[in-house]
Enzyme design. Structure first.
Site, PDB file in Angstrom:
ATOM      1  N   ALA A  87       0.890  -1.179  -0.005  1.00  0.00           N
ATOM      2  CA  ALA A  87       0.259  -0.117   0.053  1.00  0.00           C
ATOM      3  C   ALA A  87       0.632   1.194  -0.003  1.00  0.00           C
ATOM      4  O   ALA A  87       2.133   1.114   0.155  1.00  0.00           O
ATOM      5  CB  ALA A  87      -0.849   0.026   1.196  1.00  0.00           C
ATOM      6  N   LYS A  88       0.244   2.264  -0.377  1.00  0.00           N
ATOM      7  CA  LYS A  88       1.042   3.552  -0.174  1.00  0.00           C
ATOM      8  C   LYS A  88      -0.068   4.659  -0.111  1.00  0.00           C
ATOM      9  O   LYS A  88      -1.138   4.726  -0.440  1.00  0.00           O
ATOM     10  CB  LYS A  88       1.812   3.942  -1.428  1.00  0.00           C
ATOM     11  CG  LYS A  88       3.072   4.893  -0.942  1.00  0.00           C
ATOM     12  CD  LYS A  88       4.077   4.155  -0.311  1.00  0.00           C
ATOM     13  CE  LYS A  88       5.445   4.649  -0.394  1.00  0.00           C
ATOM     14  NZ  LYS A  88       6.398   3.793   0.139  1.00  0.00           N
TER      15      LYS A  88
END
Ligand code: GLU
Length: 418
Positions: free
Chosen positions: A106-107
């Site tokens: 994720a980011k």
């Protein structure tokens, strides 16, 4: 999926397509592996100290959900955009899989310039952003961490906001927190120490001696500065560093203590007199043994790849080298590349240890954490070197193919719902 259109996303897709061809991944499986599973864009209205209200854009992208919760940093930078965050989330997936962590990538981030915001404004942005994405994160859903422009304090505010919403303290919702709030010993230093450890392994492979070696580091944030300090402690001479204000160079070696002292009272390296001022472009092409890009994406391009004069390229940043530059570097066997998803994996590995410690409410000492970190990195390093040798591919292709293959295998075994 044109919503992600961005040069950095194109670059991550390019890398993926190349590896998918190499691994002969069924065309039917490719889009499932490549595109993010979920993305959330939020408006973050915040009252500035001036009394004016400004609406910031916030993002969180979760790349795949097949191996556990998603994991990755939160970036505060003026260039943060959905496509950039999606690319960084994809790289987190391959990084976690390469190092055997039970996470998808994720980011996230907020498009803002932290250097122009007060601490109170940053707190209000962080709390409102966290509130906007609150149902999208959680210890078993998605676990943020620091990235460019964020730090332990940002994570403490996120954890506090989430905990107030839940009604009880939830340390495991973020990693990279202060140690006194359930953070892990060694997390702050983990990425830089991991970079230095892998540089040491590359030097052994090339039979380079620390005593005669020189290093150049682009970026002097958490990762760049810890890498510099750790390399210097092994006798390597750090001859150039840079930050947003440009670079400084001293062929006799920079005085890192004096630089840290300067940064106590100045926001950037500007005004530091212990070396010659040089541009970012000059810095990247200085003759040295070890070049460490530790800043942003797309720094090594087709314009400068043929000019690099290092033996080891240690990618502490995410995505510092474009595919066009890779095509040039592939023709340069003199250069040993430690690709980003391996090189900077120390951060997320110790984030994983922090999450495990928080979930079990039982904390380990630093020696145990560092020992576990170096064992993980050693395994990933060997696996990558062996794969590169056996398949006759670059270190980047090897690292990506290990990561992508693991995610592919997980998706295949779980099957398609319904
Ligand atoms: N932002 C770091 C990275 O790019 C750390 C992520 C994490 O610890 O979850 O790997």
């Amino acid at each position: 999926m044109t919503i992600y259109s961005h040069p950095t996303f194109d670059m991550a897709c390019d890398q993926f397509d190349k590896v998918a061809d190499l691994l002969s991944i069924d065309p039917q499986d490719r889009d499932r592996l490549k595109y993010p599973k979920r993305a959330l864009t939020v408006a973050v209205p915040v009252r500035l100290d001036s009394g004016k209200v400004q609406v910031f854009s916030g993002f969180r992208v979760q790349h795949h959900l097949s191996l556990g919760p998603t994991k990755g940093g939160m970036r505060y930078h003026p260039d943060v955009a959905l496509g950039e965050v999606a690319a960084l989330a994809m790289w987190m997936s391959w990084k976690c899989a390469l190092t055997g962590l039970p996470y998808g990538g994720a980011k996230g981030g907020v498009t803002c310039d932290p250097s122009q915001l007060s601490i109170n404004e940053l707190e209000r942005i962080t709390r409102r952003f966290t509130q906007e994405i609150i149902s999208f994160i959680g210890p078993q859903i998605d676990i943020p961490a620091p990235d460019v422009g964020t730090n332990e304090q940002t994570m403490a505010w996120m954890m506090d906001t989430y905990s107030i919403h839940t009604g009880h303290t939830v340390p495991a919702v973020v990693t990279g927190k202060p140690v006194h709030l359930g953070g892990s010993l060694g997390r702050r230093e983990a990425t830089g120490r991991g970079v230095a450890f892998l540089i040491g392994r590359a030097m052994e492979t090339l039979r380079l001696k620390s005593q005669d070696a020189t290093a150049v580091i682009q970026g002097f944030g958490n990762v760049g500065s810890v890498t510099a300090g750790t390399l210097a402690s092994t006798g390597i001479k750090v001859i150039a560093i840079s930050d947003v204000s440009g670079g400084i160079h001293n062929p006799n070696g920079l005085d890192l203590n004096a630089i840290h002292a300067h940064l106590q009272s100045h926001p950037t390296l500007a005004g530091y007199t212990g070396g010659d001022r040089i541009s970012q472009d000059e810095l990247l092409t200085l003759p040295c043994d070890i070049l460490v890009p530790a800043a942003l994406e797309r720094q090594i391009t087709e314009k400068n790849a043929h000019l690099l004069k290092c033996r080891i390229l240690a990618e502490a940043a995410n995505g510092p080298t474009t595919p066009a530059a890779d095509a040039i570097l592939d023709q340069r066997p003199d250069l040993f590349i430690i690709p980003d998803i391996l090189c900077n994996a120390g951060g997320v590995i110790v984030s994983y240890f922090e999450w495990v410690q928080d979930l079990q409410s039982f904390f380990w000492d630093e020696a145990e954490i560092m020992g576990k970190l170096y064992r993980s990195l050693e395994n990933a390093f060997r696996h990558t070197v062996n794969t590169a040798r056996d398949r006759q591919v670059s270190m980047r292709t090897a690292a990506l193919s290990i990561g992508i293959q693991r995610v592919h295998q997980a998706k295949k075994s779980r099957g398609l719902f319904p």
